[in-house]
Scaffold this active site. Structure first.
Site, PDB file in Angstrom:
ATOM      1  N   LYS A 107      -9.268   6.346  -2.949  1.00 55.39           N
ATOM      2  CA  LYS A 107      -8.383   6.824  -4.020  1.00 55.39           C
ATOM      3  C   LYS A 107      -9.030   6.619  -5.385  1.00 55.39           C
ATOM      4  CE  LYS A 107      -5.057   3.982  -2.832  1.00 55.39           C
ATOM      5  NZ  LYS A 107      -5.629   3.310  -1.653  1.00 55.39           N
ATOM      6  N   ARG A 119       3.958   2.942  -3.497  1.00 54.96           N
ATOM      7  CA  ARG A 119       3.471   2.341  -2.256  1.00 54.96           C
ATOM      8  C   ARG A 119       4.609   1.983  -1.316  1.00 54.96           C
ATOM      9  NH1 ARG A 119      -1.543   0.386  -4.247  1.00 54.96           N
ATOM     10  NH2 ARG A 119      -2.848  -0.526  -2.650  1.00 54.96           N
ATOM     11  N   ARG A 145     -14.032  -8.566  -4.327  1.00 60.24           N
ATOM     12  CA  ARG A 145     -12.622  -8.867  -4.559  1.00 60.24           C
ATOM     13  C   ARG A 145     -12.136  -9.850  -3.505  1.00 60.24           C
ATOM     14  NH1 ARG A 145      -9.682  -3.050  -5.378  1.00 60.24           N
ATOM     15  NH2 ARG A 145      -8.159  -4.022  -3.997  1.00 60.24           N
ATOM     16  N   ARG A 189      -3.887  -5.993   4.708  1.00 62.88           N
ATOM     17  CA  ARG A 189      -3.570  -4.864   3.817  1.00 62.88           C
ATOM     18  C   ARG A 189      -3.344  -3.591   4.624  1.00 62.88           C
ATOM     19  NH1 ARG A 189      -8.658  -4.967   0.223  1.00 62.88           N
ATOM     20  NH2 ARG A 189      -7.800  -3.151  -0.858  1.00 62.88           N
ATOM     21  N   ARG A 209     -17.660  -3.433  -0.393  1.00 61.67           N
ATOM     22  CA  ARG A 209     -17.409  -3.048  -1.787  1.00 61.67           C
ATOM     23  C   ARG A 209     -17.724  -4.216  -2.726  1.00 61.67           C
ATOM     24  NH1 ARG A 209     -11.713  -0.664  -3.461  1.00 61.67           N
ATOM     25  NH2 ARG A 209     -10.970  -2.623  -2.563  1.00 61.67           N
TER      26      ARG A 209
HETATM   27  P1  AP5 Z   1     -12.137   2.993  -3.293  1.00 61.72           P
HETATM   28  O1  AP5 Z   1     -12.255   4.304  -3.966  1.00 61.72           O
HETATM   29  O2  AP5 Z   1     -12.291   1.766  -4.092  1.00 61.72           O
HETATM   30  O3  AP5 Z   1     -10.794   2.953  -2.434  1.00 61.72           O
HETATM   31  P2  AP5 Z   1      -9.293   2.842  -2.841  1.00 61.72           P
HETATM   32  O4  AP5 Z   1      -8.560   3.825  -1.983  1.00 61.72           O
HETATM   33  O5  AP5 Z   1      -9.103   2.914  -4.319  1.00 61.72           O
HETATM   34  O6  AP5 Z   1      -8.985   1.419  -2.247  1.00 61.72           O
HETATM   35  P3  AP5 Z   1      -8.508   0.090  -2.918  1.00 61.72           P
HETATM   36  O7  AP5 Z   1      -8.999  -1.037  -2.056  1.00 61.72           O
HETATM   37  O8  AP5 Z   1      -8.749   0.008  -4.369  1.00 61.72           O
HETATM   38  O9  AP5 Z   1      -6.998   0.305  -2.660  1.00 61.72           O
HETATM   39  P4  AP5 Z   1      -5.926  -0.636  -2.469  1.00 61.72           P
HETATM   40  O10 AP5 Z   1      -4.945   0.412  -2.292  1.00 61.72           O
HETATM   41  O11 AP5 Z   1      -5.902  -1.674  -1.415  1.00 61.72           O
HETATM   42  O12 AP5 Z   1      -6.036  -1.547  -3.776  1.00 61.72           O
HETATM   43  P5  AP5 Z   1      -5.328  -1.480  -5.147  1.00 61.72           P
HETATM   44  O13 AP5 Z   1      -6.307  -1.871  -6.138  1.00 61.72           O
HETATM   45  O14 AP5 Z   1      -4.583  -0.206  -5.326  1.00 61.72           O
HETATM   46  O15 AP5 Z   1     -13.182   3.006  -2.096  1.00 61.72           O
HETATM   47  C1  AP5 Z   1     -13.405   1.878  -1.300  1.00 61.72           C
HETATM   48  C2  AP5 Z   1     -14.875   1.701  -0.999  1.00 61.72           C
HETATM   49  O16 AP5 Z   1     -15.334   2.742  -0.159  1.00 61.72           O
HETATM   50  C3  AP5 Z   1     -15.764   1.746  -2.239  1.00 61.72           C
HETATM   51  O17 AP5 Z   1     -16.764   0.778  -2.095  1.00 61.72           O
HETATM   52  C4  AP5 Z   1     -16.360   3.134  -2.230  1.00 61.72           C
HETATM   53  O18 AP5 Z   1     -17.639   3.167  -2.800  1.00 61.72           O
HETATM   54  C5  AP5 Z   1     -16.407   3.457  -0.754  1.00 61.72           C
HETATM   55  N1  AP5 Z   1     -16.154   4.863  -0.503  1.00 61.72           N
HETATM   56  C6  AP5 Z   1     -15.188   5.609  -1.038  1.00 61.72           C
HETATM   57  N2  AP5 Z   1     -15.225   6.865  -0.548  1.00 61.72           N
HETATM   58  C7  AP5 Z   1     -16.253   6.873   0.351  1.00 61.72           C
HETATM   59  C8  AP5 Z   1     -16.802   7.862   1.198  1.00 61.72           C
HETATM   60  N3  AP5 Z   1     -16.337   9.105   1.242  1.00 61.72           N
HETATM   61  N4  AP5 Z   1     -17.830   7.508   1.976  1.00 61.72           N
HETATM   62  C9  AP5 Z   1     -18.332   6.252   1.931  1.00 61.72           C
HETATM   63  N5  AP5 Z   1     -17.866   5.300   1.147  1.00 61.72           N
HETATM   64  C10 AP5 Z   1     -16.831   5.583   0.372  1.00 61.72           C
HETATM   65  O19 AP5 Z   1      -4.241  -2.626  -4.972  1.00 61.72           O
HETATM   66  C11 AP5 Z   1      -4.611  -3.993  -4.797  1.00 61.72           C
HETATM   67  C12 AP5 Z   1      -3.376  -4.813  -4.551  1.00 61.72           C
HETATM   68  O20 AP5 Z   1      -2.511  -4.742  -5.703  1.00 61.72           O
HETATM   69  C13 AP5 Z   1      -2.490  -4.393  -3.400  1.00 61.72           C
HETATM   70  O21 AP5 Z   1      -2.938  -4.889  -2.171  1.00 61.72           O
HETATM   71  C14 AP5 Z   1      -1.143  -4.960  -3.847  1.00 61.72           C
HETATM   72  O22 AP5 Z   1      -1.076  -6.338  -3.612  1.00 61.72           O
HETATM   73  C15 AP5 Z   1      -1.150  -4.738  -5.340  1.00 61.72           C
HETATM   74  N6  AP5 Z   1      -0.560  -3.444  -5.712  1.00 61.72           N
HETATM   75  C16 AP5 Z   1      -1.180  -2.381  -6.300  1.00 61.72           C
HETATM   76  N7  AP5 Z   1      -0.330  -1.360  -6.474  1.00 61.72           N
HETATM   77  C17 AP5 Z   1       0.864  -1.774  -5.962  1.00 61.72           C
HETATM   78  C18 AP5 Z   1       2.130  -1.158  -5.820  1.00 61.72           C
HETATM   79  N8  AP5 Z   1       2.349   0.102  -6.211  1.00 61.72           N
HETATM   80  N9  AP5 Z   1       3.120  -1.872  -5.239  1.00 61.72           N
HETATM   81  C19 AP5 Z   1       2.942  -3.135  -4.846  1.00 61.72           C
HETATM   82  N10 AP5 Z   1       1.758  -3.779  -4.946  1.00 61.72           N
HETATM   83  C20 AP5 Z   1       0.733  -3.101  -5.488  1.00 61.72           C
HETATM   84 MG    MG Z   2      -8.634   1.449  -5.805  1.00 63.35          MG
END
Ligand code: AP5
Ligand code: MG
Length: 210
Positions: free
Chosen positions: A13, A88, A156, A167, A123
């Site tokens: 994402k 979410r 992280r 997760r 990552r």
């Molecule tokens: P990346 O693009 O970083 O993936 P992402 O989908 O953004 O995943 P995140 O881990 O950031 O999502 P998340 O949803 O767990 O965390 P968030 O920060 O939102 O890609 C991942 C990796 O893969 C990278 O290294 C990239 O280079 C690689 N990659 C990408 N595409 C690729 C491809 N096509 N091929 C190969 N490699 C690839 O949330 C963190 C925490 O915050 C949550 O767990 C929760 O506790 C809290 N939180 C956030 N939002 C909320 C909410 N709305 N409600 C409640 N809690 C929340």
């Molecule tokens: Mg992200």
């Protein structure tokens, strides 16, 4: 364009949001990034959120809904925005609907759990500017150092394998039902995440018909 990005943790994402926001000059709003920034700055919200995030749990709905309400009221959101990581849960989606801002679509990036594990455990992130890298797929020019700002890259806390599994479980039970929610509203688009980032980007842009 008012776009929601759905998908498991690590589906890409954030990676796709970066491309879309630059191309269309709209802000990408990541609740995860906002929460991590609050933790870094030691704010009250950050202190409250830290244990949830480190354990792979969701931060309470009222906290993230408040964050999004404030952020969407800012001027730069007038011409559109990308929501990365919000909503979410069903209550978060309902809260967003009640803001009456007319979401165009919810695009879900589909990636199998085994792939997620591989991506997230490799990552590395820059805590200074927020850039993300991968030890195999997206290496920085100099190992362990951010290309943009020269700061040290770190893993992280929630990218440790045991937390990734938690997760993913939370995603399947609480967030995946949103696909049905937006499907019923006629707003769901799904894209299969590809091996290469640029291939996923191509599919994403085609799906958005730009
Ligand atoms: P990346 O693009 O970083 O993936 P992402 O989908 O953004 O995943 P995140 O881990 O950031 O999502 P998340 O949803 O767990 O965390 P968030 O920060 O939102 O890609 C991942 C990796 O893969 C990278 O290294 C990239 O280079 C690689 N990659 C990408 N595409 C690729 C491809 N096509 N091929 C190969 N490699 C690839 O949330 C963190 C925490 O915050 C949550 O767990 C929760 O506790 C809290 N939180 C956030 N939002 C909320 C909410 N709305 N409600 C409640 N809690 C929340
Ligand atoms: Mg992200």
């Amino acid at each position: 364009m008012k776009l929601i990005l759905l998908g498991a943790p690590g589906a890409g994402k954030g990676t796709q949001a970066e491309v879309i926001c630059e191309k269309f000059n709209i802000p990408a709003i990541s609740t995860g990034n906002i929460l991590r920034e609050a933790i870094k700055n030691g704010t009250e919200m950050g202190l409250k959120a830290k244990s949830y995030i480190d354990n792979g749990n969701l931060v309470p709905d009222e906290v993230v809904i408040g964050i999004i309400k404030d952020r969407l009221a800012e001027d730069d959101c007038k011409n559109g925005f990308i929501l990365d990581g919000f909503p979410r849960t069903i209550p978060q989606a309902e809260a967003l609907d009640s803001m009456n801002i007319g979401i165009d679509c919810a695009l879900s990036i589909e990636v199998a759990d085994e792939k997620i594990m591989q991506r997230l455990s490799g990552r590395r992130v820059c805590l200074t500017c927020g850039a993300t890298y991968h030890v195999d797929y997206k290496k920085p020019a100099k190992e362990g150092i951010c290309n943009n700002c020269g700061a040290e890259l770190v893993q992280r806390n929630d990218d440790k394998p045991e937390t990734i599994a938690d997760r993913l479980a939370v995603y399947h039970s609480q967030t995946e039902p949103l696909k049905d929610y937006y499907k019923k509203a006629g707003k769901l688009i799904t894209v299969e995440g590809q091996e290469e980032v640029k291939d996923t980007t191509r599919l994403v842009l085609a799906a958005l018909e730009f």
